[in-house]
Design an enzyme around this catalytic site. Structure first.
Site, short mmCIF file in Angstrom:
data_model
loop_
_atom_site.label_atom_id
_atom_site.label_comp_id
_atom_site.label_asym_id
_atom_site.label_seq_id
_atom_site.Cartn_x
_atom_site.Cartn_y
_atom_site.Cartn_z
N ASP A 176 20.51 -84.13 59.99
CA ASP A 176 20.77 -85.46 59.50
C ASP A 176 22.13 -85.02 58.98
O ASP A 176 22.13 -84.37 57.53
CB ASP A 176 19.59 -86.17 58.18
CG ASP A 176 20.40 -87.75 58.47
OD1 ASP A 176 21.77 -87.77 58.20
OD2 ASP A 176 19.83 -88.61 58.27
N HIS A 177 23.40 -84.93 58.62
CA HIS A 177 24.79 -84.58 58.91
C HIS A 177 24.65 -85.08 57.20
O HIS A 177 25.71 -84.78 56.38
CB HIS A 177 25.57 -84.60 59.89
CG HIS A 177 26.31 -86.32 59.27
ND1 HIS A 177 25.76 -86.73 60.39
CD2 HIS A 177 27.32 -86.50 59.01
CE1 HIS A 177 27.02 -87.94 60.87
NE2 HIS A 177 27.88 -87.71 59.44
N HIS A 239 19.95 -91.90 58.29
CA HIS A 239 21.33 -91.50 57.27
C HIS A 239 20.56 -92.77 55.78
O HIS A 239 20.30 -92.44 55.10
CB HIS A 239 22.75 -91.66 57.18
CG HIS A 239 22.72 -91.22 58.97
ND1 HIS A 239 22.79 -89.43 59.51
CD2 HIS A 239 23.18 -91.10 60.09
CE1 HIS A 239 22.40 -89.34 60.54
NE2 HIS A 239 23.95 -90.02 60.92
C1 BG6 Z 1 26.41 -90.89 63.46
C2 BG6 Z 1 26.33 -92.24 63.83
O1 BG6 Z 1 25.16 -89.86 62.86
O2 BG6 Z 1 26.86 -91.14 62.27
C3 BG6 Z 1 27.71 -92.39 64.33
O3 BG6 Z 1 25.69 -91.44 65.49
C4 BG6 Z 1 28.40 -92.93 62.99
O4 BG6 Z 1 27.31 -94.03 64.89
C5 BG6 Z 1 28.80 -91.31 62.21
O5 BG6 Z 1 29.69 -93.69 63.13
C6 BG6 Z 1 29.26 -91.50 61.45
O6 BG6 Z 1 29.24 -90.07 60.77
P1 BG6 Z 1 29.87 -90.44 59.12
O7 BG6 Z 1 30.52 -88.95 58.62
O8 BG6 Z 1 31.87 -90.20 60.07
O9 BG6 Z 1 30.13 -91.39 57.91
#
Ligand code: BG6
Length: 482
Positions: A176-177, A239
């Protein structure tokens, strides 16, 4: 003095090595680590995909990806060429026999071996099986999987079961980044590295919490994936849920994988079901020169939400009576992700109501402009008597750490290095993902059964009116999206 902590030599295979995620995130992330001097000299990154391609063709593709997506590309030709020396390519058929033996021969014994599944989930089983039965993976190898990890509890369980057929839980790194974001980790440092906050971190002193992840981008080219997903599955289940857990969890005994994940799991399991009138779904419409959701959705009558706001309650001693409000959406007015922890008012004002002053508020800015501030009340300077004003105690990370601080690393580069180190703390455990779906499923079922349409909101706005109302009726208001 370099603060780069060396990692062991590794072989990293990226399945889906020509895909979007590899080009946008994984390869630029590795390149940043290389530029920072963290990539061991003998490390090897092998792109693996369906296409027939020579190593040189693949390296050319990687170079292009760096030019397009890496902020480090301006470091020059020599650095890029050095990085490309680490890159290899192998054509494989994920569902067939071709390429597996050749890939096995490229792997070296006695070093860390990791396989990144940057492919659609329906291929996870095929790849896992081949890795195991054809002797590419051993008991110490790691696999990395990406979201979407299922689309409900049942599919997530099936995926977990498939992976568990071939790998131990300790080998599976579910990304989960958001957990790799610097500020998200800082959240834990601030909560558990200071004595100031923890005694106040409960329903007695905290009025409510807001978690906002606002994006300006629309769904664009991802329409067909997104339309089957929607904001709840795409963002909240993973997230926002992770952010909520880090704010709400009990202090783990140690900053270690299972200690942290046990505590997160307890939070998810304590979530109350969400009432239908406490969820607001939205879909953006063309406005302010921007297109509408339905322009890309594939289905012109789609009722998928690109925005969601909900009120979440945690049924335990610590949080009873402190709601958590979550919202996320695309094509909103600004890109802004932040968590606001709103404390209660002091029980009694010795200065009188008219003196002013407001409740303390802690804001954790995930992006952009990463940092934190704590709003405190002080005396308005000057001879005018005892008037109170609010000022932020500001901790913008860039200012606080000074110009020598390492740049904020991207989430992916941090997480990939954790895979190499064998540290699962910032990865989701199987039971955590399942628990999150178990909570999400009935909420989604609620609107899917009723075929409830999302409320429309203008592209470039702050979402549907009803989302504001969700807080107003509790006598609260959202932080402005700006
Ligand atoms: C991803 C989603 O996991 O996270 C995207 O699939 C979203 O829809 C993105 O735009 C948002 O990531 P960050 O790091 O740009 O906030």
């Amino acid at each position: 003095v370099s603060r780069v902590i060396p990692v062991d030599t590794f072989d990293l295979v990226i399945f889906g090595g020509t895909g979007d995620l590899a080009r946008r995130k994984i390869l630029p992330g590795l390149f940043r680590r290389y530029s920072a001097g963290q990539m061991p000299e003998a490390a090897q990154v092998i792109g693996a995909a369906r296409s027939e391609m020579s190593v040189n063709e693949y390296r050319a593709m990687v170079r292009e990806a760096l030019m397009e997506f890496s902020d480090k590309a301006e470091q020059g030709e020599e650095v890029i060429a050095g990085f490309l020396q680490h890159i290899d390519y192998q054509q494989v058929d994920a569902q067939g026999d071709d390429g597996w033996e050749a890939l096995r021969e490229k792997l070296r014994d006695g070093i860390v071996r990791a396989f990144y599944f940057s492919v659609a989930p329906f291929l996870f089983g095929d790849i896992a099986e081949r890795l195991k039965t054809r002797g590419l993976a051993d008991a110490d190898s790691r696999i990395v999987v990406e979201k979407p990890f299922g689309r409900d509890l049942q599919t997530a369980r099936a995926l977990n079961a498939t992976l568990a057929t071939y790998f131990e839980e300790g080998q599976i790194y579910r990304i989960d980044h958001y957990l790799g974001k610097e500020t998200v980790q800082n959240l834990m440092a601030v909560r558990f590295g200071n004595i100031l906050f923890e005694p106040l971190w409960n329903a007695q002193f905290i009025d409510h919490v807001q978690i906002t992840v606002a994006e300006t981008v629309g769904v664009g080219g991802r329409g067909s994936y997104y339309d089957k997903s929607g904001a709840m599955r795409d963002m909240v289940q993973n997230h926002l849920m992770q952010l909520l857990c880090l704010i709400a969890m009990e202090p783990p005994a140690r900053f270690e994988p299972d200690a942290v994940r046990d505590e997160k799991l307890k939070v998810i399991r304590a979530l109350e079901p969400v009432l239908a009138n406490e969820v607001v779904r939205g879909q953006y419409e063309a406005a302010n020169g921007e297109d509408g959701y339905l322009d890309h959705a594939g289905d012109p009558r789609s009722i998928t939400e690109s925005f969601i706001a909900l009120k979440v309650r945690i049924a335990n001693w610590r949080w009873q009576s402190t709601p958590f409000y979550l919202r996320t959406g695309k094509r909103l007015r600004a890109r802004m992700s932040e968590i606001v922890v709103r404390f209660r008012e002091p029980p009694h004002s010795i200065f009188g109501e008219e003196a002013g002053g407001r409740a303390n508020e802690m804001t954790i800015r995930l992006q952009p402009d990463e940092g934190m501030d704590l709003r405190v009340t002080i005396k308005e300077p000057g001879p005018g008597g005892m008037r109170l004003v609010d000022v932020p105690l500001d901790m913008t990370f860039a200012d606080a750490l000074g110009p020598d601080a390492e740049e904020v690393p991207d989430a992916y580069e941090r997480l990939i290095m954790d895979v190499i180190r064998g540290n699962q703390t910032l990865f989701m455990r199987g039971d955590e993902v399942e628990a999150a779906w178990a909570w999400t499923d009935p909420i989604i079922a609620g609107w899917e059964e009723g075929k409830t349409k999302p409320a429309k909101y203008d592209s470039g706005s702050s979402g549907p009116e009803a989302a504001l109302e969700l807080l107003h009726r509790d006598g609260r208001r959202w932080r402005e999206i700006r």
